[in-house]
Design an enzyme around this catalytic site. Sequence first.
Site, PDB file in Angstrom:
ATOM      1  N   ASN A   7      50.478  44.487  30.163  1.00 25.15           N
ATOM      2  CA  ASN A   7      49.232  45.036  30.708  1.00 25.15           C
ATOM      3  C   ASN A   7      49.559  45.678  32.060  1.00 25.15           C
ATOM      4  O   ASN A   7      49.724  44.980  33.059  1.00 25.15           O
ATOM      5  CB  ASN A   7      48.221  43.896  30.869  1.00 25.15           C
ATOM      6  CG  ASN A   7      46.895  44.368  31.437  1.00 25.15           C
ATOM      7  OD1 ASN A   7      46.727  45.538  31.791  1.00 25.15           O
ATOM      8  ND2 ASN A   7      45.948  43.453  31.536  1.00 25.15           N
ATOM      9  N   ARG A  92      47.949  46.655  26.467  1.00 25.51           N
ATOM     10  CA  ARG A  92      46.529  46.843  26.750  1.00 25.51           C
ATOM     11  C   ARG A  92      46.353  48.272  27.250  1.00 25.51           C
ATOM     12  O   ARG A  92      46.998  48.691  28.209  1.00 25.51           O
ATOM     13  CB  ARG A  92      46.070  45.870  27.820  1.00 25.51           C
ATOM     14  CG  ARG A  92      44.628  46.115  28.167  1.00 25.51           C
ATOM     15  CD  ARG A  92      44.214  45.402  29.407  1.00 25.51           C
ATOM     16  NE  ARG A  92      42.818  45.709  29.679  1.00 25.51           N
ATOM     17  CZ  ARG A  92      42.292  45.721  30.891  1.00 25.51           C
ATOM     18  NH1 ARG A  92      43.023  45.452  31.934  1.00 25.51           N
ATOM     19  NH2 ARG A  92      41.033  46.012  31.060  1.00 25.51           N
ATOM     20  N   HIS A 181      36.182  46.247  28.427  1.00 19.19           N
ATOM     21  CA  HIS A 181      36.337  44.794  28.228  1.00 19.19           C
ATOM     22  C   HIS A 181      36.193  44.426  26.750  1.00 19.19           C
ATOM     23  O   HIS A 181      35.872  43.273  26.426  1.00 19.19           O
ATOM     24  CB  HIS A 181      35.251  43.982  28.982  1.00 19.19           C
ATOM     25  CG  HIS A 181      35.430  43.924  30.469  1.00 19.19           C
ATOM     26  ND1 HIS A 181      34.360  43.875  31.331  1.00 19.19           N
ATOM     27  CD2 HIS A 181      36.533  43.895  31.254  1.00 19.19           C
ATOM     28  CE1 HIS A 181      34.793  43.814  32.571  1.00 19.19           C
ATOM     29  NE2 HIS A 181      36.115  43.832  32.564  1.00 19.19           N
ATOM     30  N   HIS A 209      30.821  38.910  30.281  1.00 14.95           N
ATOM     31  CA  HIS A 209      32.142  38.832  30.919  1.00 14.95           C
ATOM     32  C   HIS A 209      31.962  39.016  32.422  1.00 14.95           C
ATOM     33  O   HIS A 209      31.595  40.100  32.888  1.00 14.95           O
ATOM     34  CB  HIS A 209      33.046  39.930  30.328  1.00 14.95           C
ATOM     35  CG  HIS A 209      34.421  39.967  30.920  1.00 14.95           C
ATOM     36  ND1 HIS A 209      35.556  39.597  30.236  1.00 14.95           N
ATOM     37  CD2 HIS A 209      34.851  40.345  32.149  1.00 14.95           C
ATOM     38  CE1 HIS A 209      36.617  39.719  31.010  1.00 14.95           C
ATOM     39  NE2 HIS A 209      36.217  40.185  32.182  1.00 14.95           N
ATOM     40  N   LEU A 210      32.213  37.939  33.194  1.00 13.55           N
ATOM     41  CA  LEU A 210      32.017  37.999  34.639  1.00 13.55           C
ATOM     42  C   LEU A 210      33.330  37.728  35.360  1.00 13.55           C
ATOM     43  O   LEU A 210      33.675  36.579  35.664  1.00 13.55           O
ATOM     44  CB  LEU A 210      30.959  36.974  35.071  1.00 13.55           C
ATOM     45  CG  LEU A 210      29.591  37.030  34.364  1.00 13.55           C
ATOM     46  CD1 LEU A 210      28.709  35.885  34.821  1.00 13.55           C
ATOM     47  CD2 LEU A 210      28.906  38.369  34.631  1.00 13.55           C
ATOM     48  N   ASN A 212      36.265  40.145  38.051  1.00 17.57           N
ATOM     49  CA  ASN A 212      36.100  41.101  39.153  1.00 17.57           C
ATOM     50  C   ASN A 212      35.248  42.261  38.664  1.00 17.57           C
ATOM     51  O   ASN A 212      34.380  42.753  39.351  1.00 17.57           O
ATOM     52  CB  ASN A 212      37.460  41.588  39.646  1.00 17.57           C
ATOM     53  CG  ASN A 212      38.057  40.597  40.622  1.00 17.57           C
ATOM     54  OD1 ASN A 212      37.371  40.122  41.526  1.00 17.57           O
ATOM     55  ND2 ASN A 212      39.322  40.261  40.421  1.00 17.57           N
ATOM     56  N   GLY A 213      35.558  42.700  37.433  1.00 18.38           N
ATOM     57  CA  GLY A 213      34.680  43.640  36.747  1.00 18.38           C
ATOM     58  C   GLY A 213      33.752  42.812  35.867  1.00 18.38           C
ATOM     59  O   GLY A 213      34.155  41.755  35.371  1.00 18.38           O
ATOM     60  N   ARG A 242      32.021  47.001  42.641  1.00 16.98           N
ATOM     61  CA  ARG A 242      31.326  48.135  42.000  1.00 16.98           C
ATOM     62  C   ARG A 242      29.816  47.898  41.988  1.00 16.98           C
ATOM     63  O   ARG A 242      29.365  46.780  41.765  1.00 16.98           O
ATOM     64  CB  ARG A 242      31.812  48.316  40.566  1.00 16.98           C
ATOM     65  CG  ARG A 242      33.216  48.879  40.492  1.00 16.98           C
ATOM     66  CD  ARG A 242      33.703  48.950  39.059  1.00 16.98           C
ATOM     67  NE  ARG A 242      35.015  48.351  38.955  1.00 16.98           N
ATOM     68  CZ  ARG A 242      35.537  47.838  37.854  1.00 16.98           C
ATOM     69  NH1 ARG A 242      34.850  47.849  36.736  1.00 16.98           N
ATOM     70  NH2 ARG A 242      36.738  47.317  37.858  1.00 16.98           N
ATOM     71  N   ASP A 284      34.869  38.394  46.427  1.00 19.53           N
ATOM     72  CA  ASP A 284      35.241  37.207  45.678  1.00 19.53           C
ATOM     73  C   ASP A 284      34.076  36.214  45.660  1.00 19.53           C
ATOM     74  O   ASP A 284      33.568  35.833  46.710  1.00 19.53           O
ATOM     75  CB  ASP A 284      36.474  36.578  46.342  1.00 19.53           C
ATOM     76  CG  ASP A 284      37.111  35.528  45.475  1.00 19.53           C
ATOM     77  OD1 ASP A 284      36.438  34.521  45.176  1.00 19.53           O
ATOM     78  OD2 ASP A 284      38.270  35.716  45.078  1.00 19.53           O
ATOM     79  N   GLY A 332      36.588  34.793  35.074  1.00 23.43           N
ATOM     80  CA  GLY A 332      36.654  33.999  36.312  1.00 23.43           C
ATOM     81  C   GLY A 332      35.346  33.367  36.754  1.00 23.43           C
ATOM     82  O   GLY A 332      35.277  32.143  36.928  1.00 23.43           O
ATOM     83  N   GLY A 334      32.280  33.545  35.074  1.00 24.35           N
ATOM     84  CA  GLY A 334      31.571  32.962  33.923  1.00 24.35           C
ATOM     85  C   GLY A 334      32.120  31.602  33.525  1.00 24.35           C
ATOM     86  O   GLY A 334      31.363  30.704  33.133  1.00 24.35           O
ATOM     87  N   ASN A 336      33.949  29.484  35.532  1.00 21.25           N
ATOM     88  CA  ASN A 336      34.061  28.485  36.602  1.00 21.25           C
ATOM     89  C   ASN A 336      32.773  28.181  37.344  1.00 21.25           C
ATOM     90  O   ASN A 336      32.749  27.302  38.196  1.00 21.25           O
ATOM     91  CB  ASN A 336      35.112  28.942  37.617  1.00 21.25           C
ATOM     92  CG  ASN A 336      36.495  28.952  37.007  1.00 21.25           C
ATOM     93  OD1 ASN A 336      36.990  27.922  36.592  1.00 21.25           O
ATOM     94  ND2 ASN A 336      37.103  30.123  36.933  1.00 21.25           N
ATOM     95  N   GLU A 365      42.358  37.586  26.354  1.00 22.47           N
ATOM     96  CA  GLU A 365      42.624  38.932  25.853  1.00 22.47           C
ATOM     97  C   GLU A 365      44.068  39.081  25.390  1.00 22.47           C
ATOM     98  O   GLU A 365      44.346  39.740  24.392  1.00 22.47           O
ATOM     99  CB  GLU A 365      42.321  39.955  26.956  1.00 22.47           C
ATOM    100  CG  GLU A 365      40.847  40.079  27.258  1.00 22.47           C
ATOM    101  CD  GLU A 365      40.569  40.625  28.654  1.00 22.47           C
ATOM    102  OE1 GLU A 365      40.583  39.825  29.618  1.00 22.47           O
ATOM    103  OE2 GLU A 365      40.342  41.828  28.787  1.00 22.47           O
TER     104      GLU A 365
HETATM  105  P1  ADP Z   1      39.795  39.814  36.702  1.00 19.82           P
HETATM  106  O1  ADP Z   1      38.634  40.662  36.288  1.00 19.82           O
HETATM  107  O2  ADP Z   1      40.583  40.421  37.821  1.00 19.82           O
HETATM  108  O3  ADP Z   1      40.616  39.276  35.563  1.00 19.82           O
HETATM  109  P2  ADP Z   1      38.860  37.073  36.959  1.00 19.82           P
HETATM  110  O4  ADP Z   1      38.387  36.964  35.572  1.00 19.82           O
HETATM  111  O5  ADP Z   1      40.016  36.246  37.384  1.00 19.82           O
HETATM  112  O6  ADP Z   1      39.098  38.558  37.404  1.00 19.82           O
HETATM  113  O7  ADP Z   1      37.603  36.702  37.918  1.00 19.82           O
HETATM  114  C1  ADP Z   1      37.660  36.787  39.299  1.00 19.82           C
HETATM  115  C2  ADP Z   1      36.375  36.242  39.870  1.00 19.82           C
HETATM  116  O8  ADP Z   1      36.228  34.868  39.454  1.00 19.82           O
HETATM  117  C3  ADP Z   1      36.331  36.229  41.403  1.00 19.82           C
HETATM  118  O9  ADP Z   1      35.083  36.700  41.856  1.00 19.82           O
HETATM  119  C4  ADP Z   1      36.478  34.750  41.726  1.00 19.82           C
HETATM  120  O10 ADP Z   1      35.827  34.410  42.911  1.00 19.82           O
HETATM  121  C5  ADP Z   1      35.782  34.110  40.557  1.00 19.82           C
HETATM  122  N1  ADP Z   1      36.144  32.685  40.453  1.00 19.82           N
HETATM  123  C6  ADP Z   1      37.335  32.145  40.142  1.00 19.82           C
HETATM  124  N2  ADP Z   1      37.268  30.782  40.228  1.00 19.82           N
HETATM  125  C7  ADP Z   1      36.000  30.478  40.597  1.00 19.82           C
HETATM  126  C8  ADP Z   1      35.289  29.269  40.857  1.00 19.82           C
HETATM  127  N3  ADP Z   1      35.878  28.081  40.745  1.00 19.82           N
HETATM  128  N4  ADP Z   1      33.981  29.354  41.196  1.00 19.82           N
HETATM  129  C9  ADP Z   1      33.371  30.547  41.317  1.00 19.82           C
HETATM  130  N5  ADP Z   1      33.977  31.728  41.098  1.00 19.82           N
HETATM  131  C10 ADP Z   1      35.268  31.695  40.747  1.00 19.82           C
END
Ligand code: ADP
Length: 382
Positions: A7, A92, A181, A209-210, A212-213, A242, A284, A332, A334, A336, A365
């Site tokens: 990727n 990818r 995505h 899907h939550l 960075n994007g 964004r 973040d 990330g 969604g 956590n 993915e």
């Molecule tokens: P990418 O789209 O780059 O693959 P990820 O799926 O890793 O990104 O998601 C990144 C997001 O997930 C960031 O906003 C980060 O703060 C959030 N994140 C990661 N761990 C946690 C957590 N424990 N609680 C809340 N948000 C989290």
Amino acid sequence: MFILVINCGSSSAKYDLFDVDGKSSDLCRGIVERIGEDSATLTHEIMGEEKVHRKVSCRDHHQAIEIIRDALIDEKKSVLRDTSEVKGVGHRVVHGGEEFSESTLINENVLKSIEKFSELAPLHNPPSLEGIKSCMKIFQGVPQAAVFDTAFHHSMSKHVFCYGIPYEYYEKYGIRRYGFHGTSHRYVANKTAEILKKPIEKLKTITVHLGNGCSIAAVSGAKSIDTSMGFTPLEGLLMGTRSGDIDPAVVTFLMQRERVTDEQVNDILNKKSGLLGVSGVSNDMRDILGAIKKGNTRAKLAYDIFVYRIKKYIGAYAAVLGRVDAVVFTAGIGENLPRIKDDLQKELRPLLGENTRFLIVKTNEELLIAKDTYELVSRLID
Ligand code: ADP
């Protein structure tokens, strides 16, 4: 069968080696980061062992792929003895335009198409193309497959993907909703069917899907019927940097009043907006939560916009689907932050009724790219 997943981003190359057969196992993964800078690094992780992190000299993506190959056949800690043990490489690729409705083996024509769609994804397709071309040289004779982010959304109807602008721009430039995505939405929708022990053909799911994007999709009978990202990954939900949906008139207003160029306004909406732009704190979510705890009202506003937008889209997609069996959160944020799922479950109960399940499913993915590549390579062998 060993399948390598690659990727490539603008300054990084992620990799993941799987042993795919009936049951798939993840053997090792890693990333080369800051390609082209003096501070380039390699992080390499063999599953079950400690991660190795070191500086590397890496001027371009070709060199990054060489570094990956060397890490995989490292003498001291080898996962592979030889590159020929890799039976397929899955890439990818973000944009497959209107051409690709599924993953495909790469040949000259596919390369040309990926290059053609660089106009629609100037930040994403060119590095993928470099990664593919390098792998074709470095893993010579090994079949290469492209797995497109857009492919899963190919099933959207025309009245869903067409924008309300003069039709000639769709014909001339391909301006329409493509959605992104797709690999994550497809993986999560299938996993949900497994969890609910129902055939996916019978399920209506909203996948959220939550990362960075951020994007959301309405999935009916294993097909995406609508999704929030559009012509580019800028549309839809609020994201890390964004804006998501805005009135397009804001663009021309900003250009006139702030005297910014088209490139600058693009930068504002893609890199300086979203959670970062509203809060002024960070892109973040963890930092946003930290700032809210300390009483930062703009961080709270950013969080509220973020969640409200998700709720609004779930409502819209419930109308589109007619019935919702599951709303599934992933990536990330969604995965956590169950609070978002729990709060929305309560708030949407009167609308969706008692039978809609709210779930968290970890996305993968890379595994789906490996499986698609395995399928395509197996067909060659048969
Ligand atoms: P990418 O789209 O780059 O693959 P990820 O799926 O890793 O990104 O998601 C990144 C997001 O997930 C960031 O906003 C980060 O703060 C959030 N994140 C990661 N761990 C946690 C957590 N424990 N609680 C809340 N948000 C989290």
